[in-house]
Design a protein around this motif. Structure first.
Motif, PDB file in Angstrom:
ATOM      1  N   THR A 203       0.835  -1.208   0.000  1.00 39.69           N
ATOM      2  CA  THR A 203       0.000   0.000   0.000  1.00 39.69           C
ATOM      3  C   THR A 203       0.868   1.255   0.000  1.00 39.69           C
ATOM      4  N   HIS A 204       1.951   1.207   0.777  1.00 40.01           N
ATOM      5  CA  HIS A 204       2.830   2.376   0.880  1.00 40.01           C
ATOM      6  C   HIS A 204       3.680   2.495  -0.381  1.00 40.01           C
ATOM      7  N   LYS A 205       3.475   3.566  -1.155  1.00 45.24           N
ATOM      8  CA  LYS A 205       4.224   3.812  -2.383  1.00 45.24           C
ATOM      9  C   LYS A 205       5.391   4.744  -2.099  1.00 45.24           C
ATOM     10  N   LYS A 206       6.579   4.335  -2.542  1.00 44.89           N
ATOM     11  CA  LYS A 206       7.774   5.139  -2.291  1.00 44.89           C
ATOM     12  C   LYS A 206       8.132   5.980  -3.508  1.00 44.89           C
ATOM     13  N   PRO A 207       8.645   7.204  -3.293  1.00 44.98           N
ATOM     14  CA  PRO A 207       9.095   8.027  -4.419  1.00 44.98           C
ATOM     15  C   PRO A 207      10.458   7.580  -4.911  1.00 44.98           C
ATOM     16  N   ARG A 208      10.884   8.129  -6.069  1.00 41.83           N
ATOM     17  CA  ARG A 208      12.228   7.809  -6.563  1.00 41.83           C
ATOM     18  C   ARG A 208      13.287   8.380  -5.650  1.00 41.83           C
ATOM     19  N   PHE A 465      -7.113  30.698  -8.907  1.00 44.06           N
ATOM     20  CA  PHE A 465      -6.326  30.630 -10.130  1.00 44.06           C
ATOM     21  C   PHE A 465      -5.425  29.389 -10.220  1.00 44.06           C
ATOM     22  N   LEU A 466      -4.987  28.852  -9.097  1.00 45.61           N
ATOM     23  CA  LEU A 466      -3.985  27.778  -9.132  1.00 45.61           C
ATOM     24  C   LEU A 466      -4.501  26.400  -8.745  1.00 45.61           C
ATOM     25  N   LEU A 467      -5.525  26.325  -7.892  1.00 46.26           N
ATOM     26  CA  LEU A 467      -5.970  25.031  -7.386  1.00 46.26           C
ATOM     27  C   LEU A 467      -6.763  24.278  -8.448  1.00 46.26           C
ATOM     28  N   LYS A 468      -6.362  23.017  -8.699  1.00 45.98           N
ATOM     29  CA  LYS A 468      -7.048  22.167  -9.660  1.00 45.98           C
ATOM     30  C   LYS A 468      -7.817  21.069  -8.915  1.00 45.98           C
ATOM     31  N   GLU A 469      -8.937  20.681  -9.488  1.00 44.80           N
ATOM     32  CA  GLU A 469      -9.669  19.553  -8.922  1.00 44.80           C
ATOM     33  C   GLU A 469      -8.817  18.296  -9.078  1.00 44.80           C
ATOM     34  N   PRO A 470      -8.526  17.558  -7.969  1.00 49.36           N
ATOM     35  CA  PRO A 470      -7.625  16.398  -8.069  1.00 49.36           C
ATOM     36  C   PRO A 470      -8.220  15.277  -8.909  1.00 49.36           C
ATOM     37  N   GLU A 471      -7.361  14.679  -9.726  1.00 55.22           N
ATOM     38  CA  GLU A 471      -7.794  13.565 -10.572  1.00 55.22           C
ATOM     39  C   GLU A 471      -8.084  12.344  -9.705  1.00 55.22           C
ATOM     40  N   GLY A 472      -9.221  11.731  -9.925  1.00 56.81           N
ATOM     41  CA  GLY A 472      -9.582  10.539  -9.162  1.00 56.81           C
ATOM     42  C   GLY A 472      -9.868  10.817  -7.707  1.00 56.81           C
ATOM     43  N   GLY A 473     -10.274  12.058  -7.397  1.00 56.72           N
ATOM     44  CA  GLY A 473     -10.493  12.436  -6.004  1.00 56.72           C
ATOM     45  C   GLY A 473     -11.688  11.784  -5.355  1.00 56.72           C
ATOM     46  N   PHE A 474     -12.529  11.084  -6.134  1.00 60.84           N
ATOM     47  CA  PHE A 474     -13.709  10.432  -5.569  1.00 60.84           C
ATOM     48  C   PHE A 474     -13.783   8.965  -5.999  1.00 60.84           C
ATOM     49  N   GLY A 475     -12.654   8.401  -6.405  1.00 55.50           N
ATOM     50  CA  GLY A 475     -12.642   7.011  -6.858  1.00 55.50           C
ATOM     51  C   GLY A 475     -12.483   6.022  -5.720  1.00 55.50           C
ATOM     52  N   ASP A 476     -12.514   4.741  -6.089  1.00 54.30           N
ATOM     53  CA  ASP A 476     -12.308   3.681  -5.099  1.00 54.30           C
ATOM     54  C   ASP A 476     -10.825   3.447  -4.846  1.00 54.30           C
ATOM     55  N   GLU A 477      -9.979   3.813  -5.818  1.00 55.53           N
ATOM     56  CA  GLU A 477      -8.546   3.645  -5.675  1.00 55.53           C
ATOM     57  C   GLU A 477      -7.844   4.921  -6.132  1.00 55.53           C
ATOM     58  N   TYR A 478      -6.632   5.134  -5.610  1.00 61.34           N
ATOM     59  CA  TYR A 478      -5.849   6.291  -6.024  1.00 61.34           C
ATOM     60  C   TYR A 478      -5.249   6.054  -7.411  1.00 61.34           C
ATOM     61  N   VAL A 479      -5.035   7.135  -8.144  1.00 66.08           N
ATOM     62  CA  VAL A 479      -4.473   7.044  -9.488  1.00 66.08           C
ATOM     63  C   VAL A 479      -3.008   6.604  -9.399  1.00 66.08           C
ATOM     64  N   ILE A 480      -2.677   5.536 -10.118  1.00 68.84           N
ATOM     65  CA  ILE A 480      -1.312   5.000 -10.136  1.00 68.84           C
ATOM     66  C   ILE A 480      -0.758   5.173 -11.549  1.00 68.84           C
ATOM     67  N   SER A 481       0.408   5.794 -11.655  1.00 73.69           N
ATOM     68  CA  SER A 481       0.991   6.072 -12.965  1.00 73.69           C
ATOM     69  C   SER A 481       1.940   4.958 -13.400  1.00 73.69           C
ATOM     70  N   SER A 482       2.434   5.080 -14.626  1.00 75.28           N
ATOM     71  CA  SER A 482       3.402   4.103 -15.135  1.00 75.28           C
ATOM     72  C   SER A 482       4.699   4.154 -14.330  1.00 75.28           C
ATOM     73  N   VAL A 483       5.077   5.338 -13.847  1.00 80.61           N
ATOM     74  CA  VAL A 483       6.284   5.456 -13.021  1.00 80.61           C
ATOM     75  C   VAL A 483       6.078   4.786 -11.678  1.00 80.61           C
ATOM     76  N   ASP A 484       4.880   4.924 -11.097  1.00 83.16           N
ATOM     77  CA  ASP A 484       4.574   4.235  -9.842  1.00 83.16           C
ATOM     78  C   ASP A 484       4.733   2.721 -10.016  1.00 83.16           C
ATOM     79  N   GLU A 485       4.209   2.218 -11.115  1.00 83.58           N
ATOM     80  CA  GLU A 485       4.293   0.778 -11.378  1.00 83.58           C
ATOM     81  C   GLU A 485       5.743   0.355 -11.586  1.00 83.58           C
ATOM     82  N   GLU A 490      10.519  -2.328  -9.597  1.00 85.79           N
ATOM     83  CA  GLU A 490      11.934  -2.276  -9.220  1.00 85.79           C
ATOM     84  C   GLU A 490      12.137  -2.718  -7.768  1.00 85.79           C
ATOM     85  N   ALA A 491      11.222  -2.290  -6.891  1.00 88.42           N
ATOM     86  CA  ALA A 491      11.318  -2.689  -5.488  1.00 88.42           C
ATOM     87  C   ALA A 491      11.135  -4.199  -5.334  1.00 88.42           C
ATOM     88  N   ARG A 492      10.212  -4.771  -6.133  1.00 90.68           N
ATOM     89  CA  ARG A 492       9.994  -6.218  -6.073  1.00 90.68           C
ATOM     90  C   ARG A 492      11.229  -6.978  -6.550  1.00 90.68           C
TER      91      ARG A 492
END
Length: 549
Positions: A203-208, A465-485, A490-492
């Motif tokens: 569940t815990h996603k680590k940054p680069r 002027f700057l705040l954007k509505e977050p993508e997937g802010g009301f979904g069942d799961e958080y948005v996971i990108s290709s870099v996250d995967e 790599e961690a696995r």
């Protein structure tokens, strides 16, 4: 998520929520355990003055700013369970040092170091985000923060009784503060074993890189640098205050200013070091996120939580002097500002969940803060006391609700750097507190409220002027990108490789795989030369065959 769900203790995520808000509650109880005992401290330690305690109050929020940044990085690297536990246990040490201090310098530095415990807030924000889905995160974060933040009010209500009635005597305040520190350390040990970083191991996603926040564009890089400088630079106000009260001389102050400048330059260099290679390589479209939203939420927390910390410190005296109340009565009325936390902050998160537009909710709360503090700026003795109390509670409702709405957005901005984003926004709350408390030294209460109202309005403009509505802010799961995967893969692979190396070097005591520059370094430790020779013999190819075979 329904409000009644918080009583479903059989659910793992609900248990995690309760375990975490209690941890936050205890740390805030310890963080604010000095102010309610001010009179007892002055009576017992006749070598202290009221000016000393005012300085301690500023020190009590000073290091929270850099601590929240560092803790945010630590969260993304090691996870909230470890960070929360270590923070609670380690911060018990300066708590005990303050309780046992017998010089003003010892008390000052103990309080300064102890201010780092305020970073606990962002730890729980990250932990809650790991356990709850995007569509439920607003209420969960609001409940966690509202009930945990009540620890400050609980300290004001109970710790004088513990000091005077349970322990008693001139040193009762010492025993009361020490007890709170011991309880915090004990809960820190318990928390280590009682919870995990989310419902599953991955569940815990680590940054680069955890050394600085990642951004997606060069424009965002410039914006990140602009918002990085004040985080450390604001500490110069503390140095100026400490110098003026005689704790340090001009040479020491100059050294402190230079140190602050060096840290600012170092942090900016870290931002460049982490992000320039990423930007040169190019950020995949699905991995980009708007740092402008982070910048906007930095301003909201500056304007709401920063205002809350500043106003709570001056509100009792404001009511006492304006309406001629007794200190006890004024304190009870002023405490209503903090009591609203119990329901207003969870409601802010809940409204953010239910409205279907988190940006609109944030804008609504910020304009409400501006109007509320503008009305408080108009208050004087000609106003009926009951109306003044109603305006104060109404203003607090928008302040606390805005705090809940802020952290209803943060977990959905960029999953793997949630800790760093929460740390930066949380730190800006303390930047706001230091800034507003500094301004309060030179203005009247009415002017002070108008200044805070102006800050809230400026934040509203920035969010518009700057705040954007977050993508997937009301979904069942958080948005996971290709870099996250890719990072998860790599961690696995790394874990599998470490297991293979442990098998390969079966005779060694410890095998390590570490990043070194542009490559990897494998280390193995052996008890003696015989073990090393045995392993080398086993790894050597049979006669007549090449190593590749």
């Amino acid at each position: 998520m329904q409000v009644s769900d918080v009583f479903r203790f059989k659910n793992r995520e609900i248990r995690a929520l309760h375990l975490t808000w209690i941890a936050f509650f205890i740390t805030f109880y310890v963080w604010f355990n000095m102010a309610p005992l001010a009179s007892s401290i002055l009576k017992s330690a006749d070598w202290l003055t009221k000016d000393d305690l005012r300085l301690f109050a500023i020190a009590n929020v000073a290091l929270t700013i850099p601590a929240r940044i560092v803790v945010g990085m630590a969260l993304d690297k090691w996870g909230p369970r470890r960070v929360f536990s270590v923070l609670m246990v380690s911060m018990a040490v300066p708590t005990l040092a303050f309780a046992l201090g017998d010089t003003r310098e010892q008390l000052f530095f103990a309080r300064l170091i102890m201010s780092s415990v305020g970073a606990s807030f962002v730890v729980g924000i990250h932990m809650t985000a790991l356990w709850f889905r995007p569509r439920d995160i607003g209420f969960a974060e609001g409940f966690y923060a509202g009930w945990g933040n009540f620890g400050s009010a609980a300290a004001a209500l109970t710790i004088p009784t513990v000091a005077l009635s349970v322990y008693g005597g001139d040193d009762g305040w010492r025993y009361a503060i020490a007890t709170s520190g011991v309880i915090m350390a004990a809960y820190g040990v318990f928390y280590w074993f009682a919870i995990t970083d989310g419902p599953t191991r991955d569940t815990h996603k680590k940054p680069r890189k955890a050394a600085a926040l990642e951004v997606s564009t060069y424009r965002d890089l410039g914006l990140l640098i602009a918002f990085t400088v004040p985080l450390i630079g604001i500490l110069s106000i503390l140095v100026w205050r400490v110098q003026n009260t005689g704790y340090i001389d001009t040479m020491t102050a100059t050294f402190c200013y230079a140190a602050i400048a060096v840290v600012v330059v170092y942090q900016v260099w870290q931002v460049l070091r982490v992000n320039l290679p990423i930007l040169r390589k190019g950020v995949p479209e699905d991995d980009r996120y708007p740092f402008s939203s982070v910048a906007a939420l930095n301003t909201t927390y500056f304007a709401n939580f920063g205002a809350e910390l500043a106003v709570v410190s001056m509100l009792p005296l404001f009511f006492q002097e304006t309406w001629g109340l007794t200190p006890v009565t004024a304190g009870i009325i002023a405490s209503s500002f903090a009591f609203v936390n119990l329901f207003a902050r969870p409601m802010g998160g809940l409204v953010s969940d239910r409205m279907g537009n988190r940006r609109f909710v944030m804008l609504s709360y910020m304009i409400g803060i501006a109007i509320g503090f503008a009305l408080m700026g108009l208050l004087d003795s000609s106003w009926p006391l009951i109306v003044a109390i109603a305006i104060t509670i109404g203003c607090s409702f928008f302040v606390q609700g805005a705090e809940g709405a802020t952290f209803g957005i943060i977990p959905s901005i960029k999953r793997r750097v949630t800790g760093q984003i929460a740390g930066m926004a949380g730190a800006y709350g303390n930047v706001g507190a230091v800034f507003y408390l500094f301004i309060f030294m030179y203005v009247t209460p009415s002017q002070f409220f108008f200044i805070i109202a102006t800050g809230a309005f400026i934040s509203w403009v920035v969010c518009y002027f700057l705040l954007k509505e977050p993508e997937g802010g009301f979904g069942d799961e958080y948005v996971i990108s290709s870099v996250d995967e890719a990072i998860a893969n790599e961690a696995r692979i790394r874990k599998e490789t470490e297991a293979d190396l442990a098998t390969l070097f079966v005779g060694s005591e410890r095998v390590g795989l570490a990043d070194r520059g542009a490559g990897l370094t494998v280390t193995a430790r052996f008890k003696d030369m015989d073990d090393l020779r045995s392993t080398l013999d086993r790894l050597s190819p049979p006669k007549g065959r090449t190593p590749a075979e």
